[in-house]
Each structure stands twice: as structure tokens, then as C-alpha cells.
Scaffold this motif. Sequence first.
Motif, PDB file in Angstrom:
ATOM      1  N   ILE A  60       3.216  11.202   3.483  1.00 27.03           N
ATOM      2  CA  ILE A  60       2.312  11.989   4.316  1.00 27.03           C
ATOM      3  C   ILE A  60       3.130  12.567   5.469  1.00 27.03           C
ATOM      4  O   ILE A  60       3.913  11.841   6.088  1.00 27.03           O
ATOM      5  N   PRO A  61       2.973  13.844   5.789  1.00 25.98           N
ATOM      6  CA  PRO A  61       3.702  14.375   6.947  1.00 25.98           C
ATOM      7  C   PRO A  61       3.250  13.690   8.232  1.00 25.98           C
ATOM      8  O   PRO A  61       2.066  13.387   8.402  1.00 25.98           O
ATOM      9  N   SER A  62       4.195  13.413   9.126  1.00 30.11           N
ATOM     10  CA  SER A  62       3.839  12.860  10.424  1.00 30.11           C
ATOM     11  C   SER A  62       3.249  13.959  11.293  1.00 30.11           C
ATOM     12  O   SER A  62       3.360  15.155  10.976  1.00 30.11           O
ATOM     13  N   LEU A  63       2.624  13.557  12.395  1.00 34.82           N
ATOM     14  CA  LEU A  63       2.020  14.547  13.279  1.00 34.82           C
ATOM     15  C   LEU A  63       3.063  15.528  13.800  1.00 34.82           C
ATOM     16  O   LEU A  63       2.791  16.717  13.953  1.00 34.82           O
ATOM     17  N   ASN A 121       0.828  -1.203   0.000  1.00 31.74           N
ATOM     18  CA  ASN A 121       0.000   0.000   0.000  1.00 31.74           C
ATOM     19  C   ASN A 121       0.866   1.258   0.000  1.00 31.74           C
ATOM     20  O   ASN A 121       1.772   1.388   0.824  1.00 31.74           O
ATOM     21  N   THR A 122       0.591   2.149  -0.936  1.00 33.91           N
ATOM     22  CA  THR A 122       1.236   3.461  -0.961  1.00 33.91           C
ATOM     23  C   THR A 122       0.148   4.523  -0.971  1.00 33.91           C
ATOM     24  O   THR A 122      -0.765   4.467  -1.796  1.00 33.91           O
ATOM     25  N   MET A 123       0.243   5.467  -0.041  1.00 28.98           N
ATOM     26  CA  MET A 123      -0.753   6.528   0.040  1.00 28.98           C
ATOM     27  C   MET A 123      -0.078   7.888   0.039  1.00 28.98           C
ATOM     28  O   MET A 123       1.030   8.052   0.549  1.00 28.98           O
ATOM     29  N   TYR A 124      -0.793   8.845  -0.532  1.00 26.55           N
ATOM     30  CA  TYR A 124      -0.306  10.206  -0.653  1.00 26.55           C
ATOM     31  C   TYR A 124      -1.300  11.164  -0.014  1.00 26.55           C
ATOM     32  O   TYR A 124      -2.493  11.100  -0.269  1.00 26.55           O
ATOM     33  N   SER A 125      -0.782  12.025   0.835  1.00 24.69           N
ATOM     34  CA  SER A 125      -1.566  13.155   1.333  1.00 24.69           C
ATOM     35  C   SER A 125      -0.559  14.254   1.640  1.00 24.69           C
ATOM     36  O   SER A 125      -0.052  14.380   2.755  1.00 24.69           O
ATOM     37  N   ARG A 126      -0.246  15.025   0.625  1.00 28.45           N
ATOM     38  CA  ARG A 126       0.806  16.024   0.735  1.00 28.45           C
ATOM     39  C   ARG A 126       0.520  17.158  -0.241  1.00 28.45           C
ATOM     40  O   ARG A 126      -0.416  17.088  -1.046  1.00 28.45           O
ATOM     41  N   THR A 181       6.322  17.142   1.153  1.00 33.74           N
ATOM     42  CA  THR A 181       6.857  15.906   1.708  1.00 33.74           C
ATOM     43  C   THR A 181       7.447  15.098   0.568  1.00 33.74           C
ATOM     44  O   THR A 181       6.715  14.477  -0.206  1.00 33.74           O
ATOM     45  N   GLY A 182       8.765  15.110   0.447  1.00 35.43           N
ATOM     46  CA  GLY A 182       9.414  14.502  -0.698  1.00 35.43           C
ATOM     47  C   GLY A 182       9.753  13.041  -0.535  1.00 35.43           C
ATOM     48  O   GLY A 182       9.948  12.324  -1.514  1.00 35.43           O
ATOM     49  N   SER A 183       9.858  12.556   0.709  1.00 36.38           N
ATOM     50  CA  SER A 183      10.204  11.162   0.948  1.00 36.38           C
ATOM     51  C   SER A 183       9.109  10.494   1.771  1.00 36.38           C
ATOM     52  O   SER A 183       8.310  11.152   2.438  1.00 36.38           O
ATOM     53  N   SER A 184       9.085   9.163   1.723  1.00 40.59           N
ATOM     54  CA  SER A 184       8.026   8.415   2.387  1.00 40.59           C
ATOM     55  C   SER A 184       8.471   7.941   3.767  1.00 40.59           C
ATOM     56  O   SER A 184       9.660   7.948   4.099  1.00 40.59           O
ATOM     57  N   ARG A 185       7.523   7.544   4.563  1.00 44.82           N
ATOM     58  CA  ARG A 185       7.768   6.874   5.837  1.00 44.82           C
ATOM     59  C   ARG A 185       6.862   5.658   5.893  1.00 44.82           C
ATOM     60  O   ARG A 185       5.815   5.621   5.229  1.00 44.82           O
ATOM     61  N   GLN A 186       7.244   4.659   6.658  1.00 46.23           N
ATOM     62  CA  GLN A 186       6.425   3.456   6.749  1.00 46.23           C
ATOM     63  C   GLN A 186       5.558   3.512   7.988  1.00 46.23           C
ATOM     64  O   GLN A 186       6.027   3.817   9.081  1.00 46.23           O
ATOM     65  N   ILE A 187       4.268   3.229   7.800  1.00 49.82           N
ATOM     66  CA  ILE A 187       3.327   3.126   8.910  1.00 49.82           C
ATOM     67  C   ILE A 187       2.947   1.656   9.005  1.00 49.82           C
ATOM     68  O   ILE A 187       2.335   1.095   8.091  1.00 49.82           O
TER      69      ILE A 187
END
Length: 529
Positions: free
Chosen positions: A423-426, A368-373, A395-401
Amino acid sequence: MRKFGFTALVSFLFLLASCMNMGGSSGEDGAIRVALPGSGSRGAYTLSKENAKTYKVALLLDGENLKTQTSEAGGADIVFDELEPATYTVQVEAYDTQDVLLARKSETIKVTAGETAECSIALKLFASSILDSNYILWNYRELKKYFKSFSSISENTEVENSQFYSSHQYVSLAETASAQYVMKMDIDTSSSYYSYSITNLSNNSSSSIKTDNVTLFYDCLYYDDTTDSLWVGAYDSSRKQLYFARINGAPDSTNETTLQSSNFIIDSTKVSDTSTFAVQGSTLYFAYKSYDNGTCYLQRASITENADGTFAVSKVGSAKSVSDLGVSGAITDIAILYDGTVYVLVSNLGNTEGDFGDSFNYYYDKSNTMYSRGALLKIQSTSSGFEVVDTLGWTGSSRQIAPDPVRDAIYGGESLKPLEAYIPSLSENSNKFYGPRRFVAIKPKEIAIADCGANFVMPNCNKSQSGKMFAHNRVVTVSLSSFAISVVTELKNIKFSNLTLGGTGTSGGYINADDCNDKDKVNGEIVEQ
């Protein structure tokens, strides 16, 4: 520039513009004396700390800058002498204590031999605080958008259902010098006929728009306060042509406004969505999405109105894709400020790069890859088109949730797959965007942006918690002097859009896992990360 979603810019009107020839020079040369607001005996307004501190006055002939003089507010008149008889242009720029451009105005002045042409320049200066002006916000509810203007906002700000609403799927707002307008779409359910009108938010009066089967831009209203013109934009997807209507002053509720062809051909075999545009004088920027590849493009052009009411549009340079601009997604709003700087909003939401949508899909058994940026781009016009000079909030790079590492989350007999999230983290959401929608307030020093997107957490079986989608609806204020996010206001009672989470292993706004769905065991709260 004022475009919506726009703030009501608080203006201070100065002396009405007037230029006349008077005695005072001798010989074959002439002169021009420029009376600035607050200068000498001609001062028509008492300046305060919120107003201009410095004026820069340029003398131009046939577009060439002959000389520039600077005067402090309240100082003496500026005089250009020893001028050959000709028609000159005087351009006045007003700056504040931080050298931020507040206003610009030009006057054409004829110089006669042996005489001094007196010129008083009319300017509109604007208050220094964005909170002194109005925001126009909207709330999405029951497939409708309700609009309201606010002098200030807080996390408890809400837009009641009793306010003006539109069932139009698009959000197009504009603020002129005298009123705030919404492009409204009405539907005749018996005939499925769509009608469009520009509606005044304060009194609900409307002026109808004749579309003639062309498609209105996604964001089809723009107000150019350098010419006091309200523009309506549209396109013909089959002919790939742009259409415009220019309304000087207030829209006339007694007459129908007709869109006119610009005879401009878009560089795409088909256009699936022309999203937004901005006009300042003869400068035009517009964004559109190609039906062929789903890519969004930005084009700079020059626009003029012909004698017969049609428009001539010519390209300035080539169109650039969002990837050329260093980002991805869709362009959602464009604004041109007084100094000619262009600001562009880009939003990238959904599951695949380039999508602009409010539906997120998660599949427990797949990658799963999601975008909210999103980003705010600062753009400068060049002789060959334009270039990006700065990018904010991307937000140019991803993080894993992922699910909690101590105990695997299981659903349908399989371990839940993590999210690859752009997606930016909190912890970083105070300097990143989730999904910029519209400019909702624009000032010489600050702009405010409606930002809407989502963050996610995965199930935590140690705490008997399901995963969750966290929707963010907020107003982000950007300082233009530092080009940085200065204030973020989270809105509890407003939804700019209806964000949804779907796919397998989900229900409502939750990501499910076996034995992880008792949300009441930790005070009924799932904590965002």
C-alpha cells in the motif's frame, strides 16, 4: 475515444466533409486538393491557441502511404498532384503546439484523369484543459450508486441522493457525442426478475437491453467516437462466447436492443467475470477473469459486423495475464485514445494477491498481508498482439505497519501482529494509486481516474490510540505527455465503494488493542502515516 467514465470532450466542429471532382488538372494524371480547417478561402472556423497548430496529411493507396505533407494551421491548401486515376485515402491528423495528437479523420477520394478532386476534411478538436470538460462521478450509499456530471471538481464535491441512481452492483458509464449514459439494472422483487436499460443521465429516458440469459460485462458500455457507435458487451459463461450490440447514434427508447453472438471462444474452461472492453473501429480489447485460477487476462482481437447483425471476432495474438503485464489484481477499465494507444487500469485490493474486493481482514494473532494498490498501463498494439510500454503508479514492494515500538500492543493476551502492506504510504500517495476504478475524464492531453482504496495505522498505546483504516476516494489526473500524475483531488463527500475492515481484533474501521482505544485524548484524531 470516449468511454466512461468519461468526460464530455469539448468539441469544435469544422467544415462538413465533402469531396468532389472539379476542373484544374490536365493530361492523363489527376490531383487532390485538401482544404484544411482555417486554410485559404475555405476556412470555416477561426482557430485559437486551444486548437490545432499543425496538420499532417497522408495520401494512401491500398493501405500504402504514398506521401505525407505537413501544414501549419491557417496555411495554404495541400495538393497531391501527378496521380494516376484510382481511389485514394486522405488521412488528416491534427497536432497541438506540443505535438500531441488531437484528432484524426480519413476520407476516400476518387481521382479522375485530368481533374482535381476537392476535399474538405471535417475534424473535431478538443479543448486543452481537462477542467473545461465534464467529469461523471458516482457516490455509493445504501447499496445504491448515485451519478452526476460535473464541469469541475474539488474536495467538497458531492453527489446528492436526488440524482439518478442504480442498484446495479457494477458501474458502467459511457459518454457519446450528445449524451451521457448509465447501464441501469431494475429488480422486480416479487419475481426476482432483472431488467437492464441504457439510461440518459440528463433526461432519464431509457432504452431496454435484451440479454437472453447472457451476462453483461462488469463494465458493459463503451463509446467509439471514431465511428459514433455505442457498444454493449456481454458473455455466455457456459459457451464461453462474447456477445455485442452496436448502437449507432443515440439509443432508441422505443425499441429493445438485442445482443448478438460473436462466435468467439474465450481461452478458459470457465469465465467467472469478464470485466471490461474497448472498441476503436475494428480493434477490440477485452479483459476477463478465469474461474479456474482467478487470474485476470487481457486479449486483443479484431471485430467486424456481419450483414445479418452478428459479429465476427478473431484473436490477435494470445491473451496475457496481469502478471504477464508486470502487475497483479484485476483489470477495471480500458480506453483507446485517438492515436490508437491503449490505457488499462489495474486494481489490486484485499488480502491475497489477485483479489479485487473492498473487504480488508486483519487478524491480531496471525501474519497479515494487505493490498491496496494499482497501476495505469500504457499499451501499444503490435503485429503479434500488444505490449506494455510504460507503467504508472504501481507499488511493487511492501512496507511493514506495526504497533508503536515503545510499548507492545496487546489484544486477547497476545501481541498484535504487524501488517505487511503493499500500500502506498501517505508521503508517496501523490504518485501512487490505491485502487483505480474507472476513467472519469479523458482528453488528448490528460485523463482523470477514480481511485479508491485504503491505508492503515496500527494502535499507538503511548497516545491511547486505536489503529484505523483510512479510506481514500479521490480523482487522480494523469498528464499523457509526461505520463505522470499531475493532480490528486481527495474527495471528502464521495465514496466510490464501501470499504470495510473485518477480522478478529477489529471493530468498525478500527484495529483494537487493550488500553489503546481512547481516541479522544489526542483531539479525537488518529494520524495517518
